[in-house]
Enzyme design. Structure first.
Site, PDB file in Angstrom:
ATOM      1  N   LYS A 152       2.522   6.172   3.499  1.00  0.00           N
ATOM      2  CA  LYS A 152       1.907   6.745   4.696  1.00  0.00           C
ATOM      3  C   LYS A 152       1.310   5.663   5.587  1.00  0.00           C
ATOM      4  CE  LYS A 152      -1.749   9.946   6.162  1.00  0.00           C
ATOM      5  NZ  LYS A 152      -2.836  10.861   5.715  1.00  0.00           N
ATOM      6  N   GLU A 209       5.694  -3.399   1.164  1.00  0.00           N
ATOM      7  CA  GLU A 209       5.800  -3.055  -0.258  1.00  0.00           C
ATOM      8  C   GLU A 209       5.027  -1.759  -0.466  1.00  0.00           C
ATOM      9  OE1 GLU A 209       7.711  -4.467  -2.255  1.00  0.00           O
ATOM     10  OE2 GLU A 209       8.090  -6.453  -1.415  1.00  0.00           O
ATOM     11  N   GLY A 215       0.824  -1.197   0.000  1.00  0.00           N
ATOM     12  CA  GLY A 215       0.000   0.000   0.000  1.00  0.00           C
ATOM     13  C   GLY A 215       0.860   1.250   0.000  1.00  0.00           C
ATOM     14  N   SER A 216       0.292   2.343   0.449  1.00  0.00           N
ATOM     15  CA  SER A 216       0.989   3.629   0.419  1.00  0.00           C
ATOM     16  C   SER A 216       2.060   3.686   1.499  1.00  0.00           C
ATOM     17  CB  SER A 216      -0.010   4.763   0.628  1.00  0.00           C
ATOM     18  OG  SER A 216      -0.490   4.760   1.966  1.00  0.00           O
ATOM     19  N   CYS A 242       2.604   0.219  -8.467  1.00  0.00           N
ATOM     20  CA  CYS A 242       3.710   0.737  -7.652  1.00  0.00           C
ATOM     21  C   CYS A 242       4.966   0.854  -8.500  1.00  0.00           C
ATOM     22  CB  CYS A 242       3.951  -0.155  -6.444  1.00  0.00           C
ATOM     23  SG  CYS A 242       4.143  -1.901  -6.828  1.00  0.00           S
TER      24      CYS A 242
END
Length: 513
Positions: free
Chosen positions: A247, A266, A244-245, A300
């Site tokens: 953040k 990741e 994911g992100s 990504c």
């Protein structure tokens, strides 16, 4: 255009309303809030899911704990045989599952098929890996002692997958975890729950036919409002693999790290391609376009920046703009489409906001960057892929925008190109186009690309499962899929055996009692 996938939904056993928790062969009657899943291509409702609750989650975890006690004792090659059969079952459903991936997420049909093929490929890889869980032997400094290390299963592996790869990321993790002797609990993105449910419907037959214990492969389909952080703070989960992100990844890393759990992170990418005067420009153009607009820029590994030498900059820019002006944009399942929709309205807003930030910081929009409306676009999720001239230090360029926004940057010297390339917080994928071996070897050297993936004369997007996948810096440092990534799913143990009648101590220590 309207495309009906009712036949495929029936093949995949997707109902109008579906339960949100499964222990491999048994679906639980979940009571969580109902979530409706819409296609970003036409805005139509596909189906709904009754989300799993925290109570459902805890019941799934208990099943997984019991299953692990049995599964870890199954010989690894026999575990590999189950994975082989799962791969064969996925082959039977490649077309309907690929179509659902496209319809629910928005990537074009060819990419949907490609994602399911990734699942099949990792199954094949994992079957071979099941006979290659190697340790090492070492020479002891003590007489008549033998030393070696070996690998044992970890336990429960929690897999949190992102919307952009609704099924492949799970397979990368789950198939390797299975042959390592782990059990898996999958928490998919709440944007693409139907794909996850379809996968568990497909694999159930294999699990039943082989009497695989209930709880080896599990699904918990729920958003954060239903489940919250319990998935990350739960000490029962030995390893959390999160995609994911950056953040959210930082938050996950902190939560899991607080209990000294293991993670595979990741996270974001800000991937660049360096294009030198010695590049094959036709190859470079194709790589840049696919990398930048494939999956509508929502990989990504999507190409975010191209760093082009001054001597070829204007020519390459003009040719790229010409291609962008002709890109077929439309419904993900229309065979003529090369660019489908973004996943939802929020993604569109993020894209448009990034365009405004580019302008505010002094960047120049060369093409695209608009929300698309009209009869040809049946949902509010379509945008025109954008190219912008920028400087690498812009804050917006330093951030990852998960959309088809491509930045053009000039360079003069190779050292400058590499410096620009590395001067971002992320470090996932990278590439150089050049036929000059001095340039390509420099790019791959210790002073070259600082990314986990570095390619020569291919783009940043489209990794094969045979190599370990992952990146450095704010990308998280995790590795999935091939090479020796399997070691992350196991615990390492050093063993020393004394086959003498004496008890010598290491380092020659004398301790007589």
């Amino acid at each position: 255009m309207k495309i009906n996938i009712n036949k495929e939904l029936k093949q995949l056993q997707i109902n109008n309303v579906n339960n949100g928790a499964c222990t491999g062969t048994v679906w639980k009657n979940t009571k969580g809030a109902k979530i409706d899943l819409y296609s970003p291509s036409d805005g139509d409702l596909i189906a709904s899911v009754k989300q799993a609750t925290a109570g459902d989650y805890r019941e799934v975890i208990e099943k997984a704990k019991e299953a692990f006690k049995k599964w870890r004792m199954v010989p690894a090659p026999k575990r590999g045989e189950i994975v082989r059969q799962i791969g064969n079952e996925l082959r039977k459903y490649k077309e309907p599952l690929g179509k659902l991936v496209s319809f629910e997420m928005g990537k074009i049909y060819q990419e949907g098929l490609g994602e399911v093929q990734e699942m099949i490929d990792i199954c094949d890889f994992a079957v071979g890996q099941s006979r290659q869980l190697y340790g090492f032997t070492m020479h002891s400094e003590r007489e008549k002692h033998r030393m070696y290390d070996q690998y044992h299963p970890l336990g429960i592996v929690g897999v949190v997958s992102a919307f952009n790869f609704p099924v492949a990321v799970w397979a990368w993790n789950a198939m390797i975890a299975l042959v390592c002797g782990d059990v898996v609990v999958w928490k998919p993105s709440s944007k693409v729950l139907l794909c996850a449910i379809a996968v568990h419907n497909i694999i159930a037959k294999v699990l039943k036919e082989n009497n695989v214990p209930e709880g080896v492969l599990n699904l918990v389909a729920a958003g954060s409002k239903e489940l919250g952080d319990e998935f990350f703070t739960d000490k029962n989960i030995a390893l959390v693999s999160f995609t994911g992100s950056t953040k959210i990844g930082k938050k996950v890393g902190a939560l899991v790290g607080a209990r000294l759990g293991k993670t595979i992170l990741e996270l974001g990418g800000n991937n660049a391609i360096i294009i030198t005067p010695d590049a094959n420009l036709e190859m470079a153009l194709r790589a840049v376009v696919f990398g930048a607009v494939g999956t509508c820029g929502q990989r990504c590994t999507s190409t975010r920046r191209i760093i082009v030498h001054d001597s070829i900059y204007e020519d390459f820019k003009n040719r790229l703009i010409e291609i962008y002006g002709k890109l077929p944009i439309g419904h993900a399942l229309d065979q003529k489409t090369l660019v489908g929709p973004l996943v939802d309205k929020w993604a569109v807003e993020t894209f448009l906001s990034a365009i405004e930030k580019v302008k505010k910081e002094g960047g120049k929009i060369l093409v695209g960057g608009e929300k698309l409306t009209g009869d040809n676009y049946e949902s509010e999720c379509f945008v025109s892929p954008c190219i912008a001239e920028v400087e690498n230090h812009y804050k917006i360029v330093q951030d990852e925008t998960f959309a088809p926004l491509l930045y053009l940057i000039r360079y003069d010297r190779m050292e400058e190109a590499i410096e620009i390339h590395n001067d971002v917080p992320q470090g996932l994928s990278s590439a150089i186009f050049s036929t000059n071996i001095l340039e390509t070897e420099s790019f791959l050297s210790h002073s070259g690309s600082d990314c986990g993936i570095a390619n020569v004369n291919i783009g940043t997007s489209g990794a094969e499962i045979g190599g370990a996948f992952g990146g450095e810096k704010e990308t998280g440092g995790g590795r999935e899929s091939g090479s020796d990534a399997w070691k992350a799913y196991m615990r390492r143990q050093t063993n020393t055996i004394n086959y003498s009648t004496e008890l010598p101590l290491a380092q020659g220590i004398e301790f007589n009692v």
